[in-house]
Design a protein around this motif. Structure first.
Motif, PDB file in Angstrom:
ATOM      1  N   ILE A  64     -40.916  46.195 -10.178  1.00  0.00           N
ATOM      2  CA  ILE A  64     -40.741  44.761 -10.449  1.00  0.00           C
ATOM      3  C   ILE A  64     -39.341  44.434 -10.963  1.00  0.00           C
ATOM      4  O   ILE A  64     -38.808  45.111 -11.827  1.00  0.00           O
ATOM      5  CB  ILE A  64     -41.836  44.252 -11.419  1.00  0.00           C
ATOM      6  CG1 ILE A  64     -41.966  45.154 -12.634  1.00  0.00           C
ATOM      7  CG2 ILE A  64     -43.160  44.164 -10.687  1.00  0.00           C
ATOM      8  CD1 ILE A  64     -43.092  44.764 -13.581  1.00  0.00           C
ATOM      9  N   SER A  69     -42.993  39.107 -13.480  1.00  0.00           N
ATOM     10  CA  SER A  69     -43.749  39.690 -12.375  1.00  0.00           C
ATOM     11  C   SER A  69     -44.593  40.787 -13.024  1.00  0.00           C
ATOM     12  O   SER A  69     -44.336  41.977 -12.866  1.00  0.00           O
ATOM     13  CB  SER A  69     -42.762  40.270 -11.349  1.00  0.00           C
ATOM     14  OG  SER A  69     -43.413  41.065 -10.408  1.00  0.00           O
ATOM     15  N   HIS A 107     -40.566  41.003  -6.486  1.00  0.00           N
ATOM     16  CA  HIS A 107     -41.188  40.136  -7.475  1.00  0.00           C
ATOM     17  C   HIS A 107     -42.570  39.865  -6.920  1.00  0.00           C
ATOM     18  O   HIS A 107     -42.711  39.391  -5.793  1.00  0.00           O
ATOM     19  CB  HIS A 107     -40.394  38.835  -7.644  1.00  0.00           C
ATOM     20  CG  HIS A 107     -40.867  38.020  -8.807  1.00  0.00           C
ATOM     21  ND1 HIS A 107     -42.122  37.468  -8.849  1.00  0.00           N
ATOM     22  CD2 HIS A 107     -40.267  37.688  -9.984  1.00  0.00           C
ATOM     23  CE1 HIS A 107     -42.272  36.815 -10.000  1.00  0.00           C
ATOM     24  NE2 HIS A 107     -41.167  36.945 -10.709  1.00  0.00           N
TER      25      HIS A 107
END
Ligand SMILES: Cc1cc2nc3c(=O)[nH]c(=O)nc-3n(C[C@H](O)[C@H](O)[C@H](O)COP(=O)(O)O)c2cc1C
Ligand code: SF4
Length: 682
Positions: A64, A69, A107
């Motif tokens: 991430i 996220s 993301h």
């Protein structure tokens, strides 16, 4: 040395990077991270594939790039500088074996939950809920876009600093393609509507990334080029996006996906499990390669070497992903190179690996106990430095076969006694579900290995103590398995049949059937599926909050599909109390753990029960007083991977332990892990 002509073993040049063959592992988060970092467990896992000869390992899965996220399944924190040295260690180790290392960055957008990580709000192109992760995302704002574009670039720079060979962005079901897809982008501003607008966010990311890492660093994208969804990205639009990306000069390869993943039922079409079509999207990926004339990678149930070879030979792919195949056997390439293809441990598609990451554990292979445990359990078993033992293994189910294999690899003289005329134990039962027939690969691979190792299996020997002692063993492994047991009922124990009776075909389903399952694993569901598919009216009753809790999301899909298609009634939070006969029918009395007052009855023709297994351990208890260790095992030593068997009985002539369901009701992996973790200590 003659150069191999095998298409799979030909090198591939990607920009400046030469990949030594055509086999890769596509990115997959095994949930081995610790505090978001790829520490030793992670490193050893990838190192094993590198040792096994793989050309490219795509690390992480969905690492991430931003704090908002939140990690949904153990994702790595690519937003943190702390990750750089950990990744450098992985890269250095894998490079030593000639294996390139990249990482997937993303993301997650709406594909996560808000109550994880730093508890930041979940966002997406538009506020469309993702059923699988159950968040209601907020609509991304201008300041989010600015921030996240910067986060992508910073994360890419970190990966470059770690010495990785490249990165890929995830664009199927996450934030990037959340903008692309009409299913998830309802915007009316410059980020919504036309394809140009929907591509604006990913263009901004790619521009920022290129600015950050320069033109030479390898950047790819793993993208849905057809969401296979009436409201999603069409094939035409998807291939057009692929074409534009290829022409943009901003990316160096495409990793092609077909399908969408917002629900487990859809995810199984992208990542098919056993019983589903093999390599279903290979031709499509080949079409994208032809349309773009660009490097194309792809993985989706290309589990065997022949199909992988075909994919490369026919020019469908540049790099073929054999991801679960390497979870089952990280040494595929080495075995191909050494002409030992037949010794490759097959991936049987059970997808225990993927299901586990959502069930709170790391990825484990149903029949390779070493995967993810490289620090303590070897993939290549070495010869024992100790004396050669004479070992008798009783039972040729998965645990017994594995124990025999491991002990024979250690150099011991092993014999197997099997009560029936066939090896496989409960796997033979499970494989009676036509959809799960591939499980037999677990047995067949071990039988072939035992033949190679010269281990005899004596069939139709229902071994008593004398049979074992007659072989004069100094090590006895009891792998006699278990037998179906009934749940405790107030009455009517003699009126019910077991799930095994149905699966084995010993009892024909007669409707209406009430199937009561308080175990929650495959055996109950397999019986239910077989009953439903026989066209028999069925109600599944479970005392749990949801049915079959031992089965993960991916494996849940085919059962749920069979139930939905056949109108099977599923009743949860309900316990079977008693069964009585009434004329030709049976009456099942149901109750609730939540209220003593709750009671209901069902009038049915058949009651099928599933309550796990009872160990078949008579032989163990017969031999126990004669053994050196009186059956005792030092678990602390076992955990340390030191000899767990200590002498307690000076008269004893052999060491004794039992494994698998002969100890108590568990699953295939538990039995195989038992066999391995004991076996390598002798
Ligand atoms: C445990 C596990 C985790 C995965 N996580 C990701 C992921 O984070 N990102 C991704 O693009 N694919 C992920 N995948 C999908 C794999 O990359 C691959 O596409 C899939 O396993 C199909 O290929 P195979 O049949 O060769 O295994 C995951 C797969 C597994 C088994
Ligand atoms: S658990 Fe099943 S699908 Fe996963 S790697 Fe092992 S054999 Fe393959």
């Amino acid at each position: 040395m003659t150069l191999s002509k095998d298409p799979l073993l030909q090198p591939y040049r990607l920009k400046h990077l030469t990949l030594k063959n055509r086999i890769m592992s596509t990115s997959h988060e095994p949930a081995y991270s610790e505090d978001g970092m790829p520490k030793d467990r992670y490193r050893l896992y990838h190192l094993e594939k590198a040792k096994g000869g793989m050309a490219l390992t795509m690390t992480a899965g969905s690492a991430i790039v931003s704090e908002d996220s939140p990690p949904a399944f153990g994702n790595l924190y690519a937003y943190s500088d702390e990750i750089v040295p950990w990744l450098r260690n992985i890269a250095d180790d894998c490079h030593e074996h000639g294996c390139a290392v990249m990482i997937q960055l993303t993301h997650l957008g709406r594909r996560t939950g808000w109550n994880k990580g730093d508890w930041l709000p979940v966002l997406s192109a538009s506020p469309v809920r993702e059923p699988a992760h159950r968040a209601f995302p907020k609509e991304i704002e201008d300041w989010d876009i600015e921030r996240i574009v910067g986060d992508y670039a910073a994360a890419a720079q970190r990966m470059q600093a770690a010495g990785l060979d490249g990165i890929e962005f995830e664009a199927y079901g996450h934030l990037m393609d959340g903008f692309w897809s009409p299913a998830t982008n309802r915007r009316e501003d410059e980020f919504g509507g036309s394809l140009d607008n929907r591509l604006r966010f990913s263009d901004m990311v790619l521009d920022a990334v290129r600015k950050a890492v320069g033109p030479d660093f390898i950047v790819g994208i793993r993208m849905a080029a057809d969401e296979d969804w009436d409201i999603g990205l069409s094939r035409e639009e998807g291939v057009e996006i692929a074409r534009r990306l290829a022409d943009s000069g901003k990316v160096d390869f495409l990793n092609i996906i077909r399908g969408h993943i917002d629900h487990d039922a859809h995810l199984t079409k992208v990542i098919p499990i056993q019983g589903m079509a093999a390599s279903p999207h290979l031709d499509f990926a080949g079409d994208v390669r032809a349309a773009t004339k660009f490097p194309v990678f792809h993985a989706a149930r290309i589990a065997d070497v022949a199909t992988a070879r075909h994919a490369i030979a026919e020019g469908k792919l540049d790099m073929v992903g054999m991801t679960r195949a390497h979870i089952a056997d990280p040494h595929i390439v080495r075995k191909i190179e050494e002409g030992r293809e037949a010794q490759i441990r097959p991936c049987v598609g059970a997808t225990y690996c993927l299901d586990r990451i959502y069930e709170g554990g790391g990825a484990l292979c149903i029949h390779n106990a070493a995967t993810g445990r490289e620090a303590t359990i070897p993939h290549v078993i070495s010869k024992s430095p100790g004396p050669r033992r004479k070992a008798v293994v009783v039972g040729a189910g998965p645990s017994g076969l594995e124990a025999a294999r491991v002990l024979a690899e250690r150099g011991h003289a092993v014999e197997v006694l099997e009560a029936t005329g066939e090896a496989g134990g409960q796997i033979l039962l499970a494989a009676r579900n036509p959809r799960r027939r591939e499980l037999v690969g677990i047995v067949d691979w071990r039988l072939a290995e035992l033949e190679r190792l010269g281990v005899p299996i004596h069939y139709n020997v229902f071994a008593g103590g004398d049979d074992v002692l007659a072989l004069d063993p100094d090590l006895v492994v009891i792998a006699t398995g278990g037998i179906a047991q009934n749940p405790e009922l107030e009455a009517g124990d003699d009126l019910v049949v077991s799930s095994w009776d149905i699966i084995a075909g010993a009892v024909k389903p007669e409707g209406p059937v009430l199937l009561y399952d308080d175990n929650g694993a495959h055996s109950g569901m397999t019986a239910a599926e077989l009953i439903a598919k026989a066209g028999v009216e069925l109600e599944v009753v479970s005392p749990e909050r949801f049915f079959a809790p031992e089965i993960g999301g991916m494996n849940h899909v085919p059962y749920a599909k069979a139930f939905a298609e056949r109108n099977v009634r599923v009743t949860i939070n309900t316990r079977l109390k008693a069964v009585r006969r009434d004329g030709n029918a049976l009456v099942a009395t149901l109750g609730s753990d939540f209220s003593a007052d709750a009671s209901a009855e069902r009038r049915v023709a058949q009651v099928v029960v599933e309550h796990g297994t009872m160990p078949m351990a008579d032989l163990y208890f017969e031999l126990k007083p004669l053994s050196r260790n009186l059956g005792a095992v030092d678990y602390k030593a076992l955990i340390r991977q030191e000899n767990p068997i200590q002498p307690r009985n000076p008269e004893g002539t052999f060491d004794l332990f039992r494994i698998g369901d002969a100890v108590h009701s568990r699953n295939i992996h538990a039995g195989i892990y038992d066999a391995m973790r004991y076996g390598v200590l002798f």
